[in-house]
Design an enzyme around this catalytic site. Structure first.
Site, mmCIF file in Angstrom:
data_model
loop_
_atom_site.group_PDB
_atom_site.id
_atom_site.type_symbol
_atom_site.label_atom_id
_atom_site.label_comp_id
_atom_site.label_asym_id
_atom_site.label_seq_id
_atom_site.Cartn_x
_atom_site.Cartn_y
_atom_site.Cartn_z
ATOM 1 N N HIS A 197 27.024 8.363 53.277
ATOM 2 C CA HIS A 197 26.266 8.998 54.365
ATOM 3 C C HIS A 197 25.159 8.070 54.866
ATOM 4 O O HIS A 197 24.937 7.941 56.075
ATOM 5 C CB HIS A 197 25.642 10.308 53.881
ATOM 6 N N HIS A 235 28.794 8.988 47.040
ATOM 7 C CA HIS A 235 28.966 9.923 48.158
ATOM 8 C C HIS A 235 27.791 9.835 49.131
ATOM 9 O O HIS A 235 27.974 9.700 50.349
ATOM 10 C CB HIS A 235 29.092 11.340 47.588
ATOM 11 N N GLU A 236 26.579 9.873 48.586
ATOM 12 C CA GLU A 236 25.399 9.892 49.453
ATOM 13 C C GLU A 236 25.141 8.532 50.100
ATOM 14 O O GLU A 236 24.632 8.462 51.223
ATOM 15 C CB GLU A 236 24.173 10.356 48.669
#
Length: 252
Positions: free
Chosen positions: A135, A131-132
């Protein structure tokens, strides 16, 4: 059946692009001092139990995730290809976090924070790191105004929810969320709104409006996977295709 990266049940929300950190230091916190020797008659701590204390398990789970998870391996290659090679010692930090946040991308330092007090197992670690890294990939390839443009934040949260496995059928069943028709899209919208609300002092209506405004274009942006990787197998195929695409363009 679709599965999350690393499999297993869902944890708290994987995290947000910006995180209120207790300190601004780089890298992992200093390890605690060694415990005093046990008093007479008390058993000594075993090797395995001492190895997997909380401050040690986070770096160990991170290392295994970076080496074995196909979602993460593709994202690391894509970051390197985009000129933003990831140095695990510099760009990841295991820290204690407030609340039930599992991690976050700190845009001011280009560092991913992993909440060692909330990440429970390797499957959870895999989802958070994936997920990160999405980003971080968005931060690398585009001029994302995390602080000032909620639509930019919404776009990256949509992509992270869709591509990280956070909205897999397995995770949704554990959340007791069921549905067949366009359920993935519904989950992505809901998770993106929750992520925005976790880091922005705005109303749910404002967060939902931002998600709605950018949803179609951002949901259909599958880079660097080229497709929605519903399972590890899809992620491996996507990684293979990414490498082949890279070789093709390098030979033109």
């Amino acid at each position: 059946m679709a599965g999350a990266p690393g499999g297993g049940g869902p944890g708290p929300a994987a995290g947000e692009p910006l995180l209120q950190r207790r300190d601004s230091g780089q890298g992992s916190p200093e390890p605690p001092p060694p415990p005093p020797p046990p008093e007479h008659g008390q058993p000594r701590q075993g090797f395995l139990s001492s190895l997997f204390t909380r401050d040690q398990s986070c770096p160990l789970m991170l290392l295994k995730t970076l080496e074995t998870n196909p979602y993460v391996k593709l994202l690391l290659d894509a970051m390197k290809h985009s000129g933003c090679a990831v140095d695990p010692g510099r760009h990841f930090s295991c820290e204690d976090c407030d609340g039930n946040v599992s991690g976050g991308f700190d845009a001011s330092t280009s560092q991913i924070v992993l909440c060692q007090n909330n990440i429970r197992n390797e499957a959870h670690m895999s989802r958070v790191v994936t997920h990160e890294l999405i980003h971080a990939f968005d931060h690398c390839r585009a001029h994302v105004h995390w602080f000032t443009n909620v639509r930019h934040l919404a776009c990256s949260e949509i992509r992270a929810a869709s591509l990280s496995g956070d909205c897999s059928l397995v995770n949704e069943i554990f959340r007791l969320h069921f549905g067949l028709k366009q359920h993935h899209q519904t989950c992505v919208r809901d998770r993106a709104v929750l992520s925005i609300l976790a880091v922005r002092n705005i109303s749910r209506e404002e967060a939902q409006k931002a998600v709605d405004e950018v949803f179609e274009s951002c949901f259909n942006d599958h880079e660097p996977f080229g497709r929605i990787p519903h399972t590890k197998t899809y992620a491996r195929y996507a990684h293979r295709d990414f490498r082949n695409r890279d070789r093709y363009y390098s030979n033109i």
